[in-house]
Design an enzyme around this catalytic site. Structure first.
Site, mmCIF file in Angstrom:
data_model
loop_
_atom_site.group_PDB
_atom_site.id
_atom_site.type_symbol
_atom_site.label_atom_id
_atom_site.label_comp_id
_atom_site.label_asym_id
_atom_site.label_seq_id
_atom_site.Cartn_x
_atom_site.Cartn_y
_atom_site.Cartn_z
ATOM 1 N N ASN A 97 0.851 -1.193 0.000
ATOM 2 C CA ASN A 97 0.000 0.000 0.000
ATOM 3 C C ASN A 97 0.882 1.236 0.000
ATOM 4 O O ASN A 97 2.111 1.134 0.081
ATOM 5 C CB ASN A 97 -0.852 0.013 1.283
ATOM 6 C CG ASN A 97 -2.042 -0.896 1.174
ATOM 7 O OD1 ASN A 97 -2.570 -1.135 0.089
ATOM 8 N ND2 ASN A 97 -2.465 -1.440 2.296
ATOM 9 N N LYS A 201 -6.852 3.049 -4.164
ATOM 10 C CA LYS A 201 -6.544 2.220 -2.990
ATOM 11 C C LYS A 201 -5.868 3.057 -1.908
ATOM 12 O O LYS A 201 -6.078 2.852 -0.716
ATOM 13 C CB LYS A 201 -5.657 1.047 -3.398
ATOM 14 C CG LYS A 201 -5.297 0.114 -2.265
ATOM 15 C CD LYS A 201 -6.499 -0.613 -1.702
ATOM 16 C CE LYS A 201 -6.226 -1.457 -0.488
ATOM 17 N NZ LYS A 201 -4.912 -1.898 -0.179
ATOM 18 N N ASN A 205 -6.814 3.325 2.076
ATOM 19 C CA ASN A 205 -5.884 3.153 3.197
ATOM 20 C C ASN A 205 -5.744 4.418 4.037
ATOM 21 O O ASN A 205 -5.560 4.362 5.244
ATOM 22 C CB ASN A 205 -4.514 2.694 2.677
ATOM 23 C CG ASN A 205 -4.581 1.298 2.110
ATOM 24 O OD1 ASN A 205 -4.282 1.088 0.955
ATOM 25 N ND2 ASN A 205 -5.005 0.339 2.893
ATOM 26 N N ASN A 209 -7.061 2.574 7.422
ATOM 27 C CA ASN A 209 -5.928 2.140 8.245
ATOM 28 C C ASN A 209 -5.732 3.029 9.478
ATOM 29 O O ASN A 209 -5.673 2.520 10.603
ATOM 30 C CB ASN A 209 -4.662 2.074 7.378
ATOM 31 C CG ASN A 209 -4.771 0.974 6.322
ATOM 32 O OD1 ASN A 209 -5.832 0.761 5.748
ATOM 33 N ND2 ASN A 209 -3.683 0.261 6.069
ATOM 34 N N SER A 290 -4.163 -3.663 8.322
ATOM 35 C CA SER A 290 -2.732 -3.936 8.535
ATOM 36 C C SER A 290 -2.125 -2.913 9.494
ATOM 37 O O SER A 290 -1.263 -3.250 10.300
ATOM 38 C CB SER A 290 -1.993 -3.927 7.193
ATOM 39 O OG SER A 290 -2.152 -2.673 6.557
ATOM 40 N N GLU A 302 2.776 2.275 8.713
ATOM 41 C CA GLU A 302 3.058 2.818 7.375
ATOM 42 C C GLU A 302 2.478 4.208 7.187
ATOM 43 O O GLU A 302 2.359 4.702 6.069
ATOM 44 C CB GLU A 302 2.459 1.898 6.317
ATOM 45 C CG GLU A 302 3.038 0.505 6.353
ATOM 46 C CD GLU A 302 2.474 -0.339 5.244
ATOM 47 O OE1 GLU A 302 1.281 -0.666 5.269
ATOM 48 O OE2 GLU A 302 3.243 -0.648 4.303
HETATM 49 N N1 NDP Z 1 -2.906 -7.052 5.590
HETATM 50 C C1 NDP Z 1 -3.772 -6.529 4.699
HETATM 51 O O1 NDP Z 1 -5.018 -6.729 4.787
HETATM 52 C C2 NDP Z 1 -3.279 -5.730 3.542
HETATM 53 C C3 NDP Z 1 -1.962 -5.299 3.497
HETATM 54 N N2 NDP Z 1 -1.559 -4.567 2.401
HETATM 55 C C4 NDP Z 1 -0.196 -4.026 2.307
HETATM 56 O O2 NDP Z 1 0.717 -5.110 2.069
HETATM 57 C C5 NDP Z 1 1.989 -4.798 2.633
HETATM 58 C C6 NDP Z 1 2.364 -5.901 3.612
HETATM 59 O O3 NDP Z 1 1.368 -5.876 4.609
HETATM 60 P P1 NDP Z 1 1.111 -7.148 5.549
HETATM 61 O O4 NDP Z 1 1.374 -8.390 4.801
HETATM 62 O O5 NDP Z 1 -0.202 -6.951 6.209
HETATM 63 O O6 NDP Z 1 2.300 -6.915 6.616
HETATM 64 P P2 NDP Z 1 2.901 -7.943 7.690
HETATM 65 O O7 NDP Z 1 3.587 -7.097 8.701
HETATM 66 O O8 NDP Z 1 1.874 -8.930 8.104
HETATM 67 O O9 NDP Z 1 3.992 -8.748 6.822
HETATM 68 C C7 NDP Z 1 5.205 -8.142 6.490
HETATM 69 C C8 NDP Z 1 6.197 -9.272 6.344
HETATM 70 O O10 NDP Z 1 7.446 -8.715 5.954
HETATM 71 C C9 NDP Z 1 8.437 -9.413 6.675
HETATM 72 N N3 NDP Z 1 9.652 -8.612 6.806
HETATM 73 C C10 NDP Z 1 9.795 -7.436 7.454
HETATM 74 N N4 NDP Z 1 11.076 -7.016 7.371
HETATM 75 C C11 NDP Z 1 11.729 -7.972 6.668
HETATM 76 C C12 NDP Z 1 13.089 -8.144 6.252
HETATM 77 N N5 NDP Z 1 14.032 -7.245 6.565
HETATM 78 N N6 NDP Z 1 13.418 -9.257 5.536
HETATM 79 C C13 NDP Z 1 12.464 -10.178 5.215
HETATM 80 N N7 NDP Z 1 11.161 -10.081 5.584
HETATM 81 C C14 NDP Z 1 10.817 -8.987 6.304
HETATM 82 C C15 NDP Z 1 7.844 -9.648 8.030
HETATM 83 O O11 NDP Z 1 8.561 -10.716 8.620
HETATM 84 P P3 NDP Z 1 8.396 -11.067 10.177
HETATM 85 O O12 NDP Z 1 7.271 -12.065 10.180
HETATM 86 O O13 NDP Z 1 9.729 -11.674 10.532
HETATM 87 O O14 NDP Z 1 8.087 -9.791 10.911
HETATM 88 C C16 NDP Z 1 6.404 -10.002 7.671
HETATM 89 O O15 NDP Z 1 6.264 -11.382 7.473
HETATM 90 C C17 NDP Z 1 1.816 -3.434 3.336
HETATM 91 O O16 NDP Z 1 2.226 -2.393 2.492
HETATM 92 C C18 NDP Z 1 0.308 -3.360 3.566
HETATM 93 O O17 NDP Z 1 -0.159 -2.031 3.678
HETATM 94 C C19 NDP Z 1 -2.379 -4.306 1.324
HETATM 95 C C20 NDP Z 1 -3.676 -4.749 1.352
HETATM 96 C C21 NDP Z 1 -4.225 -5.419 2.486
HETATM 97 C C1 KPL Z 2 -8.026 -3.230 2.235
HETATM 98 C C2 KPL Z 2 -7.519 -2.991 3.636
HETATM 99 C C3 KPL Z 2 -8.074 -1.731 4.221
HETATM 100 C C4 KPL Z 2 -7.986 -4.184 4.392
HETATM 101 O O1 KPL Z 2 -7.930 -4.005 5.754
HETATM 102 C C5 KPL Z 2 -6.011 -2.836 3.603
HETATM 103 O O2 KPL Z 2 -5.482 -2.515 2.559
HETATM 104 C C6 KPL Z 2 -5.133 -2.943 4.816
HETATM 105 O O3 KPL Z 2 -5.579 -3.385 5.870
HETATM 106 O O4 KPL Z 2 -3.961 -2.540 4.663
#
Ligand code: NDP
Ligand code: KPL
Length: 354
Positions: A97, A201, A205, A209, A290, A302
């Site tokens: 995001n 999007k 957020n 968020n 997130s 973020e």
């Molecule tokens: N969750 C959601 O519903 C949504 C999220 N997003 C976006 O997606 C992106 C990721 O979000 P999300 O998946 O929720 O975040 P999380 O914090 O759940 O996952 C991030 C991952 O990155 C890993 N990480 C962090 N630093 C490092 C590093 N130095 N080397 C390797 N791995 C690393 C973390 O590992 P560790 O487990 O060790 O901390 C973790 O597993 C963000 O930009 C978010 O805004 C977009 C739409 C929806």
């Molecule tokens: C779509 C939404 C708002 C889902 O929660 C998202 O992008 C996030 O949590 O980062």
């Protein structure tokens, strides 16, 4: 997980440390995802044949395709130890995001050369359960496109470029496999189409968020009560984005290849409020955003790449502080919430009695 399960290739997760790699190995490199939006909430497992971390990355390996799914503020530190394994033809895709990460990478990481850069914008909602088990709460989509290679102001790409990448680019070919496209509702777009989706999007957020983090609630709880604050955030952010992304707002498709690219029709206040409520509070109504997951788990957020980015744009564009008061206040309140949560974890009830 979807790539590992829905394509013919092996994904190699790059974990942050030997400790985290060990955690993954102890689970036999299995990740599980429960689809909360499906009848019966089925779970499925993805088993990865390999995984590694910076310390153990084989020195004779090269990275041809890299997908980064860290939080925005983690990107630079995550990418830095692997840069020596990339090369100018490496495909790098950010699926995150917010806005502003590629500027950081271009200014601080891609100094000798720029690899092939791609952006993914994902609206699926997912939250962590435990270990490497996750809940897929809301089924959205994944928009992907190649980023402009030269002048970032030149936003126009042709459909032919997309088709050529789908035939010839190794990463795009994998993301074009039918099972993967269906599994995550993937759309391969030109940059101008993807940028429109990215700004759309971004506004979701910028509302969901921070507010779920500040008031500490699940997305859907905001459905009938957050209209006024969402409208203020959207109006102010749109006024700034219209200036910062003027080439997109001025873009008029020359032909009917882009019937949906009505930027003014998509990025307008009333429609965007409905869209934020739909995607944030209905499609992803059961999700813990997130950013709320970050403040609950006392992690950095973020917000600098979301509401804080509107403030940064105002500075870059020489607009006065009055142009971003709402987003600046929201950014401050998110950081207050995180500080409050960290204080409670550190001091318990002590601060309430001092
Ligand atoms: N969750 C959601 O519903 C949504 C999220 N997003 C976006 O997606 C992106 C990721 O979000 P999300 O998946 O929720 O975040 P999380 O914090 O759940 O996952 C991030 C991952 O990155 C890993 N990480 C962090 N630093 C490092 C590093 N130095 N080397 C390797 N791995 C690393 C973390 O590992 P560790 O487990 O060790 O901390 C973790 O597993 C963000 O930009 C978010 O805004 C977009 C739409 C929806
Ligand atoms: C779509 C939404 C708002 C889902 O929660 C998202 O992008 C996030 O949590 O980062």
């Amino acid at each position: 997980s979807h790539l590992q399960r829905n394509t013919q290739i092996s994904i190699v997760p790059l974990l942050r440390s030997e400790k985290r790699l060990q955690d993954f190995e102890e689970l036999q490199r299995k990740a599980s995802i429960k689809s909360l939006f499906k009848e019966g909430q089925p779970s499925y497992e993805s088993v990865f044949s390999d995984a590694t971390c910076p310390e153990l990355f084989p020195r004779d390996w090269k990275i041809d395709n890299l997908i980064i799914t860290t939080k925005t503020y983690q990107t630079k530190d995550a990418l830095a130890p692997f840069m020596k394994f990339l090369h100018p033809q490496t495909n790098v895709m950010l699926v995150q995001n917010g806005l502003g990460v590629f500027e950081v990478l271009n200014d601080e990481i891609f100094l000798d050369y720029k690899p092939n850069l791609f952006q993914g914008v994902i609206s699926h909602g997912i939250f962590h359960e435990s270990g490497f088990s996750f809940n897929h709460a809301g089924f959205g989509d994944l928009k992907v496109s190649r980023l402009p290679s030269k002048d970032p102001q030149s936003i126009v790409q042709t459909k032919e470029l997309v088709e050529t990448d789908q035939k010839n680019n190794e990463l795009v070919k994998v993301l074009s496999q039918p099972d993967f496209i269906q599994g995550l509702n993937v759309k391969h777009l030109t940059y101008q189409e993807m940028l429109l989706g990215q700004l759309e999007k971004f506004l979701v957020n910028a509302c969901i968020n921070p507010i779920t983090s500040i008031v500490d609630c699940i997305n859907g709880e905001l459905r009938d009560v957050a209209g006024p604050i969402f409208s203020s955030i959207i109006s102010e952010a749109l006024d700034v984005l219209k200036i910062a992304y003027k080439p997109l707002f001025d873009y008029k498709p020359e032909n009917d290849n882009f019937p949906n690219l009505d930027v003014a029709g998509v990025l307008n206040r009333d429609r965007m409020l409905d869209f934020v409520l739909k995607i944030g509070c209905i499609v992803n109504g059961t999700n813990s955003s997130s950013m709320r997951q970050d403040v609950v788990n006392l992690r950095e957020t973020e917000v600098d790449y979301i509401n804080g980015y509107i403030v940064k744009l105002c500075g870059k564009l020489g607009l006065g502080p009055d142009y971003c008061k709402t987003n600046q206040t929201i950014e401050t309140l998110v950081k207050l919430r995180l500080g409050l949560n960290r204080g409670r974890a550190k001091y318990g009830d002590q601060r309430k009695k001092e």
